[in-house]
Scaffold this motif. Structure first.
Motif, mmCIF file in Angstrom:
data_model
loop_
_atom_site.group_PDB
_atom_site.id
_atom_site.type_symbol
_atom_site.label_atom_id
_atom_site.label_comp_id
_atom_site.label_asym_id
_atom_site.label_seq_id
_atom_site.Cartn_x
_atom_site.Cartn_y
_atom_site.Cartn_z
ATOM 1 N N ALA A 167 3.170 4.752 -69.858
ATOM 2 C CA ALA A 167 4.121 3.947 -70.620
ATOM 3 C C ALA A 167 5.210 3.381 -69.715
ATOM 4 C CB ALA A 167 4.739 4.788 -71.736
ATOM 5 N N VAL A 168 5.618 4.161 -68.700
ATOM 6 C CA VAL A 168 6.633 3.669 -67.769
ATOM 7 C C VAL A 168 6.048 2.564 -66.892
ATOM 8 C CG1 VAL A 168 8.082 4.311 -65.820
ATOM 9 C CG2 VAL A 168 7.890 5.842 -67.752
ATOM 10 N N VAL A 170 10.439 4.370 -73.443
ATOM 11 C CA VAL A 170 10.466 5.360 -72.369
ATOM 12 C C VAL A 170 11.482 6.466 -72.665
ATOM 13 C CG1 VAL A 170 10.924 5.706 -69.933
ATOM 14 C CG2 VAL A 170 9.700 3.681 -70.695
ATOM 15 N N ARG A 187 5.696 -2.652 -65.787
ATOM 16 C CA ARG A 187 5.630 -3.084 -64.390
ATOM 17 C C ARG A 187 4.324 -3.809 -64.073
ATOM 18 N NH1 ARG A 187 9.532 -2.795 -64.129
ATOM 19 N NH2 ARG A 187 11.233 -1.460 -63.432
ATOM 20 N N LEU A 224 -4.592 6.598 -78.011
ATOM 21 C CA LEU A 224 -3.178 6.686 -78.363
ATOM 22 C C LEU A 224 -2.495 5.331 -78.270
ATOM 23 C CD1 LEU A 224 -2.276 9.975 -76.508
ATOM 24 C CD2 LEU A 224 -2.596 9.668 -78.945
ATOM 25 N N GLY A 225 -3.211 4.325 -77.772
ATOM 26 C CA GLY A 225 -2.636 2.987 -77.730
ATOM 27 C C GLY A 225 -1.970 2.670 -76.401
ATOM 28 N N ILE A 226 -2.370 3.393 -75.341
ATOM 29 C CA ILE A 226 -1.759 3.157 -74.042
ATOM 30 C C ILE A 226 -2.847 2.731 -73.077
ATOM 31 C CG2 ILE A 226 -0.649 4.297 -72.098
ATOM 32 C CD1 ILE A 226 0.330 6.161 -74.611
ATOM 33 N N GLU A 240 17.266 -1.178 -66.982
ATOM 34 C CA GLU A 240 16.384 -0.552 -67.962
ATOM 35 C C GLU A 240 16.828 0.873 -68.251
ATOM 36 O OE1 GLU A 240 11.990 -2.267 -67.293
ATOM 37 O OE2 GLU A 240 13.016 -1.552 -65.515
ATOM 38 N N ALA A 290 5.530 6.493 -76.849
ATOM 39 C CA ALA A 290 4.887 5.980 -75.636
ATOM 40 C C ALA A 290 4.080 4.728 -75.938
ATOM 41 C CB ALA A 290 3.996 7.047 -75.018
ATOM 42 N N SER A 291 3.409 4.688 -77.099
ATOM 43 C CA SER A 291 2.578 3.515 -77.373
ATOM 44 C C SER A 291 3.445 2.294 -77.660
ATOM 45 C CB SER A 291 1.619 3.790 -78.527
ATOM 46 O OG SER A 291 2.342 4.003 -79.700
ATOM 47 N N SER A 299 10.054 9.076 -75.090
ATOM 48 C CA SER A 299 8.942 9.867 -74.584
ATOM 49 C C SER A 299 9.385 10.763 -73.432
ATOM 50 C CB SER A 299 7.773 8.960 -74.181
ATOM 51 O OG SER A 299 8.224 7.830 -73.527
ATOM 52 N N VAL A 300 10.325 10.276 -72.610
ATOM 53 C CA VAL A 300 10.820 11.133 -71.535
ATOM 54 C C VAL A 300 11.586 12.325 -72.112
ATOM 55 C CG1 VAL A 300 12.561 11.239 -69.724
ATOM 56 C CG2 VAL A 300 10.821 9.480 -69.660
ATOM 57 N N LEU A 344 6.057 1.846 -75.839
ATOM 58 C CA LEU A 344 6.718 1.738 -74.532
ATOM 59 C C LEU A 344 8.192 2.123 -74.620
ATOM 60 C CD1 LEU A 344 5.128 -1.550 -73.185
ATOM 61 C CD2 LEU A 344 4.267 0.773 -73.046
ATOM 62 N N LEU A 355 9.841 9.721 -62.464
ATOM 63 C CA LEU A 355 9.248 8.726 -63.355
ATOM 64 C C LEU A 355 10.290 7.702 -63.777
ATOM 65 C CD1 LEU A 355 6.953 10.601 -65.878
ATOM 66 C CD2 LEU A 355 6.315 8.950 -64.149
ATOM 67 N N MET A 414 10.987 13.771 -74.933
ATOM 68 C CA MET A 414 9.959 14.701 -75.422
ATOM 69 C C MET A 414 9.361 15.486 -74.264
ATOM 70 S SD MET A 414 9.682 14.354 -78.631
ATOM 71 C CE MET A 414 10.558 13.280 -79.728
ATOM 72 N N ILE A 453 3.121 9.357 -70.650
ATOM 73 C CA ILE A 453 4.461 8.837 -70.396
ATOM 74 C C ILE A 453 4.490 8.014 -69.109
ATOM 75 C CG2 ILE A 453 6.799 9.547 -69.828
ATOM 76 C CD1 ILE A 453 6.271 11.893 -71.804
ATOM 77 N N ILE A 497 10.367 15.755 -61.216
ATOM 78 C CA ILE A 497 9.198 14.907 -61.473
ATOM 79 C C ILE A 497 9.527 13.868 -62.541
ATOM 80 C CG2 ILE A 497 6.873 14.882 -62.433
ATOM 81 C CD1 ILE A 497 6.441 17.580 -61.094
ATOM 82 N N ILE A 498 10.166 14.338 -63.612
ATOM 83 C CA ILE A 498 10.472 13.408 -64.700
ATOM 84 C C ILE A 498 11.528 12.384 -64.252
ATOM 85 C CG2 ILE A 498 11.433 13.260 -67.022
ATOM 86 C CD1 ILE A 498 9.972 15.920 -67.553
ATOM 87 N N LEU A 528 11.235 4.787 -61.553
ATOM 88 C CA LEU A 528 10.425 3.567 -61.508
ATOM 89 C C LEU A 528 11.098 2.435 -62.270
ATOM 90 C CD1 LEU A 528 6.916 5.125 -62.114
ATOM 91 C CD2 LEU A 528 7.743 4.113 -60.008
ATOM 92 N N LEU A 529 12.090 2.792 -63.120
ATOM 93 C CA LEU A 529 12.765 1.768 -63.905
ATOM 94 C C LEU A 529 13.972 1.252 -63.123
ATOM 95 C CD1 LEU A 529 12.813 3.647 -67.300
ATOM 96 C CD2 LEU A 529 11.207 1.903 -66.589
ATOM 97 N N SER A 530 14.357 0.007 -63.413
ATOM 98 C CA SER A 530 15.542 -0.549 -62.761
ATOM 99 C C SER A 530 16.787 0.015 -63.439
ATOM 100 C CB SER A 530 15.524 -2.070 -62.872
ATOM 101 O OG SER A 530 15.713 -2.413 -64.225
#
Lengths: 353, 411
Positions: B256-257, A318, B261, B345-347, A34, A313-314, A321-322, A316, A26, A324, B253, A22-23, A29-31
């Protein structure tokens, strides 16, 4: 029993696989560019550098290959391993300017400290209120507990926390946000306080520094109250209905008919049996506490895993946060396992089924 | 022995020998049956019943409501016993089981207060442009009174580019000057405007997220339940794995991802919440369908060769979905709560978007002076709490209706 534990252990790889998939999804979704940021520590100077990283970590290969490289990393000619979350390399945090694993090592003891002190009031008061509500069904203690539980489930953690900050911190200055006062930080860095466990409150006790312990408590008491409060709401509800169910059982009627005192009937016959569903819930709550309590930690600026994840996360970030999320996932899976095995010890019906 | 067996059947409504559809509440009762129903206790007693059997039947017949008044005992008729139970059009439309749920919802004070709160918020959302007239091109952006960083307390006058004064203001306050009713946050965002228009944001996010999660949950849950076997096993293991992960952290998360986009808007947070929120509904609908797929009409459809997908969507889901829909409606409260938590949380939403969580997030910069700037916390916090509480109060009533052990025991 052994069978049960073995069966439960066999689920672990499956869960780990699912959680990492799952992670990884996620991250998908990034190139590739990134995602190469996962492994780069300095600002890359040119495209060649980025392309080298992309090639080294197989970011341009098919997904299964990428997934495998992400799990175990690569070993270069010098025998040094790069990446590989299974080996604890969660990447490099851009916002905190240090490896994610170091953030976790610094923050996790704080989360553990908080969880340790939240457990007792959470369980004791929750069970006590649930029993009272059931024994005085439909009388005022029951109504009060019900009202309490509804308000508790509706009160957003962060609103509750901010209101506490208004009164107990800004107005009265009794309790403080954060982790420790400046003078404690000085003591910590001067090496005066030996760190045996890295849990501040425990270390303070082991060093015999009651003033440090008191300072740690002043910082933790608001998160403890907040976390207990939101958990009480569900504990009361579960304990109440389980207790009502138990009070109708034949053996309770028998105990009463024998002429036992009501207190004995409730505390020794009914309550222990009514606690089984609460034990499951308590396990889940404690596991939840270990997994980092994002909102509570953020409101009170408490530097635990949850706040680290939220901060990343706030912004951004990634990678952090990933990292964590994976760590939390591992912790949750392991502590769930421990709770389930403990539960099987308590309730014979589980291990025999 | 035979007589006793016959005597067990005392209610013609439950008599399996009776033609079925004529006695469903909601169906027209044919004239001749009405006459039979209006008969006295003799109607239930078979020739040859012993005295004790007759006594038992008598005691089991429903009693009229008022103590003492009305016919009692020997000459009680079914029609009289049920005279207070008129079948309303709503009941006819929903069917008896669903009607019971709807009725249970309006029974207690707690759920009535809940309904009142929900309706109140719905009205505020609908009439938001009248209560707080919008400024600028995007009505969801909070208007700003300059750019100073210090928050201003409630009642301070608007200085720069004050918006149009709403019609109700002058008649209530007798004041010509538009003020910041609930104060301003840092950057001079008007809190009153944010609270009012935040109601719209709350309903929008709540409905969209809830509809999408329920759709995903219903599709996966019903496929798992209907096909069973390996499909069921795999889908339910996936549900287990998703449930292992902490919801807020994963949603945070994922948002954030997604934010780079999709840009800063409601979308990233909503998509993230949908992706990690569908599991509960999949479980609920699965267990409902497991019981419904054994019913005779499903068997009948199968035997007559109806396609699987048609059986699932035409026969099973419509009959199984009502409890899920009710639960889902009430889940809106917790969806809005989680969304506000993410904004806090700012998201999610862009800076200045009318959204309760974001106004509360402004308070994070003033943690040392919160006694002075309490209004940043109290007003949006109270609004959010009341909103969530409205849905939770109704939700509590729903739980009581669905939980058979709690049935008939009042609050």
């Amino acid at each position: 029993m052994t069978n049960y534990i073995i069966r439960r252990l066999l689920q672990i790889p499956l869960l780990l696989f699912g959680v990492t998939i799952i992670i990884f999804g996620l991250l998908g979704l990034l190139s590739p560019i990134e995602r190469s940021a996962l492994y780069i520590r300095d600002v890359p100077r040119n495209d060649n550098q980025i392309n080298a990283v992309i090639r080294q970590y197989a970011l341009d290969k098919p997904l299964p290959v990428q997934y495998w490289r992400w799990l175990v990393g690569t070993v270069d000619i010098n025998g040094v391993r790069h990446g590989g979350i299974l080996f604890g390399d969660f990447g490099y945090s851009r916002t905190a300017s240090q490896p994610v694993l170091q953030i976790i090592q610094a923050r996790f003891p704080n989360t553990l400290d908080l969880a340790l002190w939240t457990m007792y009031p959470m369980l004791a008061v929750g069970i006590w209120m649930g029993v009272k509500a059931a024994v005085y069904q439909n009388k005022w203690p029951d109504q009060a507990a019900r009202m309490f539980s509804i308000v508790g489930t509706s009160f957003p953690t962060f609103v509750f926390g901010l209101l506490m900050l208004i009164f107990f911190y800004a107005q009265l200055h009794w309790f403080l946000p954060g982790k420790m006062s400046d003078w404690v930080t000085k003591i910590m860095y001067s090496g005066e306080l030996k760190q045996y466990t890295h849990l501040l409150s425990i270390d303070a006790l082991l060093n015999g520094r009651l003033d440090v312990f008191w300072d740690a408590m002043r910082h933790m008491i608001m998160p403890i109250i907040t976390l207990s409060y939101i958990n009480w709401a569900t504990f009361v509800r579960v304990m109440r209905s389980s207790m009502l169910e138990t009070l109708r059982q034949d053996y309770v009627v028998t105990a009463r008919a024998k002429g036992l005192k009501e207190g004995v009937v409730i505390n020794q016959h009914a309550r222990p049996n009514a606690m089984l569903p609460v034990v499951t819930m308590a396990g889940m709550s404690i596991v939840g506490l270990l997994g980092g309590v994002i909102i509570t930690e953020t409101v009170f600026n408490y530097p635990g895993i949850g706040k680290a994840a939220a901060d990343a996360a706030s912004q951004l970030d990634v990678v952090t946060s990933v990292g964590m999320a994976i760590f939390t996932g591992f912790i949750l899976i392991l502590s769930n396992l421990v709770v389930d095995i403990l539960y099987a010890f308590i309730d014979p019906r589980v291990r025999l089924s | 022995m035979n007589d006793l067996n016959n005597a067990e059947i005392i209610n013609p409504l439950e008599d399996p020998n009776m033609p079925d559809q004529e006695f469903r509440p909601g169906a027209e009762v044919p004239a001749e049956t009405k006459e039979t129903l209006a008969g006295s206790i003799e109607h239930y007693v078979q020739p040859g019943d012993t005295e004790s059997v007759v006594d038992r039947i008598q005691s089991e017949l429903p009693k009229p409501k008022g103590e003492g008044g009305g016919p009692s005992g020997d000459n009680l008729t079914l029609a009289e016993a049920h005279s207070d139970r008129k079948i309303t059009r709503l009941e006819r439309w929903l069917g008896p089981e669903n009607y019971r749920i709807v009725k249970g919802l309006s029974k207690t004070w707690a759920s009535r207060i809940g309904f009142f709160l929900i309706v109140l918020f719905a009205l505020i959302a609908i009439f938001a442009p009248l209560i707080a007239p919008p400024v600028g091109s995007d009505p969801y952006m909070m208007p700003r009174d300059g750019f100073a960083s210090q928050p201003k307390p409630p009642g301070s006058p608007w200085k720069k580019n004050a918006p149009e004064i709403p019609f109700w203001y002058k008649s209530i306050t007798g004041n010509d000057e538009w003020v910041h009713l609930l104060g301003t946050a840092q950057g001079q965002y008007d809190i009153f405007y944010g609270v009012i228009w935040g109601t719209r944001t709350a309903f929008r996010t709540g409905f969209i997220v809830e509809i999408a999660t329920v759709l995903i949950g219903v599709i996966l849950g019903s496929v798992a339940a209907y096909y069973g076997g390996a499909t069921d096993n795999i889908l339910m293991r996936i549900v287990d794995i998703f449930m292992t992960l902490p919801y807020i952290m994963m949603a945070m998360i994922a948002a954030a991802v997604l934010t780079p986009r999709l840009g800063r808007s409601l979308l990233p947070a909503m998509i993230a919440m949908i992706a990690f929120g569908w599991m509960g509904y999949a479980r609920v609908i699965r267990s409902d369908i497991l019981s419904i797929k054994e019913r005779d009409y499903v068997m009948a459809a199968k035997v007559s060769g109806v396609k699987n997908s048609r059986i699932l969507f035409k026969h099973i889901i419509p009959n199984a979905i009502f409890p899920t829909v009710v639960l889902a409606t009430l889940g809106i409260g917790s969806v809005v709560l989680s969304f506000a938590a993410l904004s806090f949380l700012g998201i999610g939403t862009p800076l200045g978007y009318s959204d309760w969580g974001q106004i509360l997030a402004f308070a994070r910069s003033w943690i040392n002076n919160l006694d002075k700037y309490w209004f940043i916390v109290v007003f949006p916090g109270l609004t959010l709490t009341l909103f969530v509480m409205g849905w939770n109060l109704v939700g509590d009533a729903v739980r009581d209706v669905f939980d058979p052990r709690m049935r008939g025991r009042g609050a």
